[in-house]
Design an enzyme around this catalytic site. Structure first.
Site, PDB file in Angstrom:
ATOM      1  N   TYR A 170      31.685 -81.379  26.912  1.00  0.00           N
ATOM      2  CA  TYR A 170      31.790 -80.295  27.873  1.00  0.00           C
ATOM      3  C   TYR A 170      31.350 -80.793  29.254  1.00  0.00           C
ATOM      4  CZ  TYR A 170      32.124 -77.324  23.714  1.00  0.00           C
ATOM      5  OH  TYR A 170      32.496 -76.756  22.520  1.00  0.00           O
ATOM      6  N   SER A 172      36.170 -68.764  20.940  1.00  0.00           N
ATOM      7  CA  SER A 172      37.240 -67.946  21.532  1.00  0.00           C
ATOM      8  C   SER A 172      37.434 -66.622  20.791  1.00  0.00           C
ATOM      9  CB  SER A 172      38.562 -68.718  21.570  1.00  0.00           C
ATOM     10  OG  SER A 172      38.584 -69.621  22.641  1.00  0.00           O
ATOM     11  N   PRO A 173      36.367 -65.831  20.605  1.00  0.00           N
ATOM     12  CA  PRO A 173      36.510 -64.550  19.905  1.00  0.00           C
ATOM     13  C   PRO A 173      37.338 -63.524  20.680  1.00  0.00           C
ATOM     14  CG  PRO A 173      34.322 -64.730  20.880  1.00  0.00           C
ATOM     15  CD  PRO A 173      34.964 -66.085  21.029  1.00  0.00           C
ATOM     16  N   GLY A 198      40.664 -65.258  26.069  1.00  0.00           N
ATOM     17  CA  GLY A 198      40.688 -64.371  27.228  1.00  0.00           C
ATOM     18  C   GLY A 198      41.840 -63.390  27.242  1.00  0.00           C
ATOM     19  N   LEU A 237      42.709 -61.122  25.045  1.00  0.00           N
ATOM     20  CA  LEU A 237      42.383 -59.790  24.538  1.00  0.00           C
ATOM     21  C   LEU A 237      41.625 -58.931  25.548  1.00  0.00           C
ATOM     22  CD1 LEU A 237      41.480 -60.724  20.859  1.00  0.00           C
ATOM     23  CD2 LEU A 237      43.455 -59.390  21.631  1.00  0.00           C
ATOM     24  N   GLY A 275      43.101 -58.056  28.094  1.00  0.00           N
ATOM     25  CA  GLY A 275      44.213 -57.261  28.620  1.00  0.00           C
ATOM     26  C   GLY A 275      44.676 -57.676  29.995  1.00  0.00           C
ATOM     27  N   LYS A 276      44.011 -58.670  30.592  1.00  0.00           N
ATOM     28  CA  LYS A 276      44.347 -59.009  31.986  1.00  0.00           C
ATOM     29  C   LYS A 276      45.674 -59.737  32.123  1.00  0.00           C
ATOM     30  CE  LYS A 276      41.431 -63.177  31.958  1.00  0.00           C
ATOM     31  NZ  LYS A 276      40.199 -63.768  32.534  1.00  0.00           N
TER      32      LYS A 276
END
Length: 327
Positions: free
Chosen positions: A53, A206-207, A211, A213, A215-216
């Site tokens: 990372y 990544s639950p 990103g 979910l 809605g963006k």
């Protein structure tokens, strides 16, 4: 924040974890500091990182903050070994020497003498017994307290766990880390049953469906999103298709009826799914992190859980399995 035991082990962590994949890159030190402070103030303990990372930058930031902003004992630090990016190419090396070199370097960057959880970042070509012997050595030398695996598929998980359980004195694998969300439920077929069978906990990454979910992306790709960035668009693109859109629409409708945001609904579905110990939050700013930290007393109504199961792939068979030993 409530806590959970990691599988059948004695390790206890907050039931949400803070992921650090973007630290030192899209997330500068100032934002990382604000997130870590807010996370700990909310009762969070689990921070997941890796040498890969930011080419070690994420570990360096954590190492600095546990000496300037926090106490080492405030955190359960989980890092990994065996994976990196060299000369622009991904490289997996799970040999004993490479893994222990990774851990030594991680401890130096983290400014600590041990990590609470050390995970093999990916399945590699080295003999499995050599890879697992490195984990035993790390625990025996006090460099790591517990060990686990990351991104192993079902048979790999079962094989590694069985090897460690076969002979007294080996250190059991306590956890597995894989992608898991309403948009990525493949782990339910083999990985999660293997984790459950071997008394291991799950740390889903990544639950929030990378990103999506939130809605963006329903009406396009926002300029400031990962999907619009040159280095992360490949990560988001697989979930910008019609099936994912239908699932996202269902999450948005559920959120409207529950007075929650879509990302909160998505997280609650993962957090309280069978085998899950702690979802790893990939927020890039404190503002993105805040809504997740407000969910400790919230649960999704069972009809909503069932409806989201149905629209995203069908009944979660693990819900009907015995839960003895689960936390």
């Amino acid at each position: 924040m409530q806590t959970r035991r990691v599988g059948h082990s004695g390790l206890t962590v907050s039931r949400l974890g803070l992921g650090t994949m973007t630290w030192g890159g899209d997330t500068p030190t100032s934002d990382a500091r604000a997130m870590l402070r807010a996370f700990v103030e909310a009762g969070g303990t689990l921070v997941d990182t890796a040498p890969a990372y930011g080419h070690g930058a994420a570990e360096k930031i954590i190492g600095k903050l546990i000496h300037t902003d926090l106490r080492r004992d405030d955190l359960v630090i989980a890092t990994k070994g065996g994976f990196g990016v060299h000369n622009g190419r991904r490289s997996i090396n799970t040999s004993r020497g490479a893994l222990l070199d990774d851990l030594t370097a991680s401890l130096r960057r983290l400014h600590t003498d041990h990590v609470d959880l050390w995970q093999v970042h990916a399945w590699g070509d080295a003999p499995l017994e050599e890879t697992l012997a490195a984990l035993d050595h790390a625990v025996g030398q006090g460099m790591a307290r517990y060990v686990g695996i990351s991104n192993y598929i079902g048979w790999q998980t079962a094989r590694a766990a069985t090897w460690q359980q076969a002979v007294p004195g080996r250190n059991p694998l306590v956890s597995g880390q894989v992608e898991y969300s309403l948009l990525a439920r493949r782990a339910e077929i083999e990985v999660l049953p293997a984790l459950r069978a071997h008394g291991m906990g799950l740390f889903p990454w990544s639950p929030i469906g990378r990103g999506v979910l939130t809605g963006k992306y329903r009406s396009g790709t926002p300029r400031d999103s990962r999907g619009a960035s040159d280095h992360f668009n490949w990560f988001v693109e697989p979930y910008l298709e019609s099936k994912s859109r239908a699932i996202t629409d269902a999450v948005v409708r559920a959120a409207e009826g529950l007075d929650l945001s879509p990302e909160q609904v998505a997280l609650l579905w993962v957090r309280d799914a069978p085998v899950v110990t702690a979802p790893l939050l990939g927020a890039r700013t404190a503002d993105q992190l805040k809504p997740y930290l407000e969910l400790d007393e919230r649960e999704l109504p069972e009809p909503i859980v069932t409806a989201l199961d149905d629209v995203s792939g069908g009944t979660n068979q693990l819900r009907a399995m015995p839960t003895a030993g689960d936390d």
